[in-house]
Structure formats: C-alpha cells, structure tokens
Write an enzyme that holds these catalytic residues in place. Structure first.
Site, PDB file in Angstrom:
ATOM      1  N   HIS A 209       0.844  -1.204   0.000  1.00  0.00           N
ATOM      2  CA  HIS A 209       0.000   0.000   0.000  1.00  0.00           C
ATOM      3  C   HIS A 209       0.877   1.252   0.000  1.00  0.00           C
ATOM      4  CE1 HIS A 209      -3.396   2.610   1.480  1.00  0.00           C
ATOM      5  NE2 HIS A 209      -2.374   3.251   2.025  1.00  0.00           N
ATOM      6  N   GLU A 210       1.875   1.289   0.863  1.00  0.00           N
ATOM      7  CA  GLU A 210       2.739   2.466   0.951  1.00  0.00           C
ATOM      8  C   GLU A 210       3.575   2.632  -0.313  1.00  0.00           C
ATOM      9  OE1 GLU A 210       2.115   4.508   3.126  1.00  0.00           O
ATOM     10  OE2 GLU A 210       0.932   3.240   4.459  1.00  0.00           O
TER      11      GLU A 210
ATOM     12  N   HIS B 277       1.657   4.423  -2.930  1.00  0.00           N
ATOM     13  CA  HIS B 277       1.715   5.879  -2.779  1.00  0.00           C
ATOM     14  C   HIS B 277       2.964   6.431  -3.455  1.00  0.00           C
ATOM     15  CE1 HIS B 277      -1.742   6.583  -0.303  1.00  0.00           C
ATOM     16  NE2 HIS B 277      -1.311   5.872   0.726  1.00  0.00           N
TER      17      HIS B 277
END
Length: 309
Positions: A142-143, A146
């Site tokens: 998820h990070e 980003h």
C-alpha cells in the site's frame, strides 16, 4: 479475474492534475482579489512562500521522519523488513526506498518523499508486533503504491497552496490595516463601503473552505488507489483487509497520550489515529474503514480470492 500487472493509477493521476489545476486557479483568483482590495505589494510574501515551498519539496522526507520520530534502519538492523520491501519493489518495478522504523507502539505505517528515487517507507514497532508477515507485506505494498503514484508530492504541493493563502492574507491584513501604503484608498473604501479587512477575511474563508474540500477529496481517493495497488502487487486483497482491521482495532487499545504524539502524521498514515471520530465524510482525509474493506472485498471477488464474512 487473473492478477493484473501493477502500474500507476490513471484515475488518481487525472484527479491529481485536476485538483492541482483547480487549486492553482483558486489561488490566482484569491491573490488578484487581495491585490485589488488592498492595493499593496505582496511580492515579498510570494517570494518567501516560494522559498518555503522549495525547501519543503526537497526536505519533505526529512521533515516527515523528524515529525514522526522515525529512524532509518539498515538491512543489518532489520533484515526481514528490508527483504519484504525489496521483494515488493521487484514485483512493482520500483527502486527500493529507504526503510525506517518509528519507535511507538501505535500500529501504523506511512510513505514519504518527492519521487520514487527519494522515498522512505516507515513502519511503527507496534505494527511489526501485531501483523502477520503477509499482512505487513500488504501494508508495505500500500505504501509503495503511494510512492509509485507520486501522490505524496501532490499532497505536499496542495499543502503549499493552503500555506500561501494564509501568509498572503496575514501579509495583506498587516499592510492593509497598519501599513502606510494604502493611503487615501483605505479611507475612501471605508467611507460608506465594506471595510477592507472584512473583504480579506471573507475571501480567505471561502478560499480555505474550497481548498479544504478539494484536498480532502483527493486524499480519500489516493487511499482507495493505494489499497487497489496493494491488492494488485500482492495478488491477495484479503491480507490488506485483515491488516486494516487489526490496525484499526489496535489503535483503539493505545493510550490517548501515545496517540497524540503521532497525530501530526494522520494524513499520511495508512489509518489515522482518530479514525473512530464521527464526522461527515467530506471532511475526512481517509475513506471510512468499512468502505475501504468493501472496495477490497470487491477486488478480491474479481480475482477469485477468498473473502471473509
């Protein structure tokens, strides 16, 4: 549905461009109105803000690490964490970012940096203790999403616009109300007309309100995009679903004093520490947890993955 190859989220890219354009237009109008209303030179304020913006752009990762208390760790200090990040970066075709650990029991994670070559992925000690390896991998994916989507930079630029409005307003009010540069115009405008300070205040409030909604709307969408990116990188949306539930549950067990120490990072955390606070969705920088889980469940069903009841 078979697992897809991960790439930058086009929907997020279009929304970031649209939001950036709208914010830029909003603040151009804002500046023009103030210049005409106050009849003062605000060039020094703009120069100062641009200088701060450049500083923020090139030091955003360092500022975020300092704000959270995160420490960069080497492969020798955290071999398992580095191995996870390296494997996920290979799967997502990303350069490996620096890895950091935040010394707090609050379970959370965030990414920062102006581009994939200057990025940092950070996890807290609390999340490391609470999640299973596959769940932590989903959070890291998820990070990394980003980072790949460069949305951290866009949020930094959006914050710059808000800071610009605040400084221009303060500069204008100071010279408009107390400076000597306005002379007769201030007096003329006050004779039977609306006070200039009231015009400045009204324009500032409207500008802030519109920018607040635009930034929050983009922030919520970037979380959906990063959740989707994690599902595509790992091929297992159910692991991120489980991780989000454990993180949110873990946060509720943390003393308020510890939560306050890291609340400055809420906009960047995978789940904000105040996620249980009841408010209208339009004012939230993260989507409601139940909506994120529902979106991930839909992706899991498309992939033919198991979804817990």
């Amino acid at each position: 549905m078979k697992r897809k190859t991960y790439g930058r989220d086009r929907g997020l890219t279009l929304r970031m461009l649209a939001t950036g354009g709208l914010l830029g237009l909003l603040y151009v109008i804002f500046s023009v109105v103030l210049i005409n209303a106050l009849n003062v030179g605000i060039a020094p304020a703009i120069v100062i803000v641009v200088a701060i913006a450049f500083f923020q752009y090139y030091t955003s990762d360092k500022l975020a690490l300092a704000a959270s208390g995160a420490k960069i760790v080497t492969p020798e200090q955290a071999p398992d964490l580095h191995a996870m990040v390296e494997r996920l970066c290979a799967m997502a075709s990303l350069p490996k970012p620096r890895v950091a650990v935040v010394p707090t029991d609050v379970p959370n994670a965030f990414a920062t940096g102006r581009n994939p070559n200057h990025a940092v992925v950070a996890v807290t000690e609390g999340i490391w203790k609470r999640l299973e390896p596959q769940e932590l991998e989903a959070v890291l994916a998820h990070e990394l999403s980003h980072v790949a989507n460069r949305d951290v930079l866009v949020m930094t630029v959006a914050s710059f616009f808000a800071m610009l409005a605040g400084l221009i307003t303060r500069w204008g009010l100071y010279f408009g109300m107390w400076g000597g540069g306005m002379g007769g115009r201030r007096d003329n405008n006050n004779q039977g007309g609306v006070p200039i300070w009231l015009i400045v205040l009204a324009v500032s409030i409207v500008t802030y309100a519109i920018s607040y909604v635009l930034i929050r709307t983009l922030s919520r969408y970037r979380e959906y995009a990063a959740d989707r990116g994690s599902a595509l990188i790992t091929g297992a949306p159910e692991h991120l679903m489980s991780a989000l539930q454990k993180i949110s549950s873990g946060i509720t067990q943390i003393p308020q004093q510890d939560l306050r120490e890291v609340q400055a990072m809420n906009a960047f955390f995978i789940i904000p520490t105040n996620w249980r606070v009841q408010m209208s969705e339009i004012f939230m920088d993260h989507p409601p947890l139940e909506k994120r889980l529902a979106a991930l469940a839909a992706i899991a069903r498309e992939m033919g993955r198991p979804v817990a009841a």
